[in-house]
Design an enzyme around this catalytic site. Sequence first.
Site, short mmCIF file in Angstrom:
data_model
loop_
_atom_site.label_atom_id
_atom_site.label_comp_id
_atom_site.label_asym_id
_atom_site.label_seq_id
_atom_site.Cartn_x
_atom_site.Cartn_y
_atom_site.Cartn_z
N ASP A 77 56.85 41.46 46.80
CA ASP A 77 55.56 40.41 47.22
C ASP A 77 54.74 40.25 45.87
O ASP A 77 55.04 41.77 45.44
CB ASP A 77 54.66 40.77 48.39
CG ASP A 77 53.97 39.66 48.04
OD1 ASP A 77 53.30 39.03 46.79
OD2 ASP A 77 52.47 39.68 49.28
N CYS A 95 25.46 52.30 54.28
CA CYS A 95 24.86 53.42 54.85
C CYS A 95 24.86 54.82 54.54
O CYS A 95 24.27 55.35 54.70
CB CYS A 95 26.85 54.05 55.51
SG CYS A 95 27.60 53.94 54.56
#
Length: 412
Positions: A338, A220
């Site tokens: 986590d 892009c």
Amino acid sequence: MAGNSDPLTPRAKIAVTAGKAVAAASRAAGRGSGSVIGGRVALKLDPDLLARLAQNLDVVLVSATNGKTTTTRLIAEALRAAGPVVSNALGANMPAGITSALAGGSEARYGVIEVDEKYLAGVARDTDPKCIALLNLSRDQLDRAAETRMLAENWREGLAGSKAVIVANADDPLVVWAASSSANVIWVAAGQMWKDDAWSCPSCGGVMQRPGDDWFCGDCGFRRPTPSWALSGDHVLDPHGSAWPIHLQLPGRANKANAASSAAVAAVFGVPPQVALERMYQVQAVAGRYDVVQFQERDLRLLLAKNPAGWLETFSLIDPPPTPVILSVNARGADGTDTSWLWDVDYTRLTGHPICVIGDRKLDLAVRLEVANQQFQVCENLDQAVQLCPPGRIEVIANYTAFQDLRRRVGN
């Protein structure tokens, strides 16, 4: 410009007084600084209090995954050259902590505020900042934080139409994409050591090309903007091409990058780079980070590393082998529960260092070090780890709550 009229309504004054009383009670009970609980109480009594407190200040917001507490300190020191500063120097960076900090600065002209990435858009709405510094975005607290591109999108939408001058890191594609919705951006070439969160284009999802220090999307055309400020070795290059020496007591390349961004922010407020950078020398440690403390007749240097990007930067500033290293990892609420991020850290960089492992999740870390072929010992606590370390200064690297535990243990 900050004025002298009192922006506080009677209700706001009651809220500030109540918040300070609760904070003082919390401190007296030994429950920390009290800034968060005090701020919560104050905001309950007057939900518009943050906006009222910011009304008479020229506000700078600082947000990033890594380096925001240090950069906030550096900017605050630089701006003191131009007038009194109020800042949340202890890192309480959500609305309650920010409200508490501003409530303590009635004489201030500048508010230099560290903001948690997830709260940036809301705090920017409330405080009408003159300047916002955006340093980096990378994976952190995987169980709580949105994926990095979602955070960048949140910034991009939240800052669109902002009147603030945005000082943004041109080397981080996620930051560039987030800042590009703003009308007035000053780009700083501050570098990006950790690139693993920026291989796909945030604009279209295409693959990023990264020749040398440049980057662009082949699909892009989204590309690195041309910076007007840059970190170059031990100097900051300003928009006129002048090179200003960086004199810091804080170690490492990451802090030089923080100083470069801070100098660009200071210039927005009319503080020249030479003055700003000289004042930054005053900062020796930031909330205990980089402090060298004596414990059990040994010198320990305390280093905070909360996520893969932070660990990578920290490994680059520890003394060479065979300097002993103690690693401590927790997984409490403030850390994120986590620990899978441990697998994103390149622990082979510790080869040759004697390593001791402590903390709530020492076994998670032990498995990771074993896979990385590192020699290490698992210890019950800091005291045992220090006793097992060979002679010399010890580098102690810890994540967020593990770092707080260490500071309490060494009396820092």
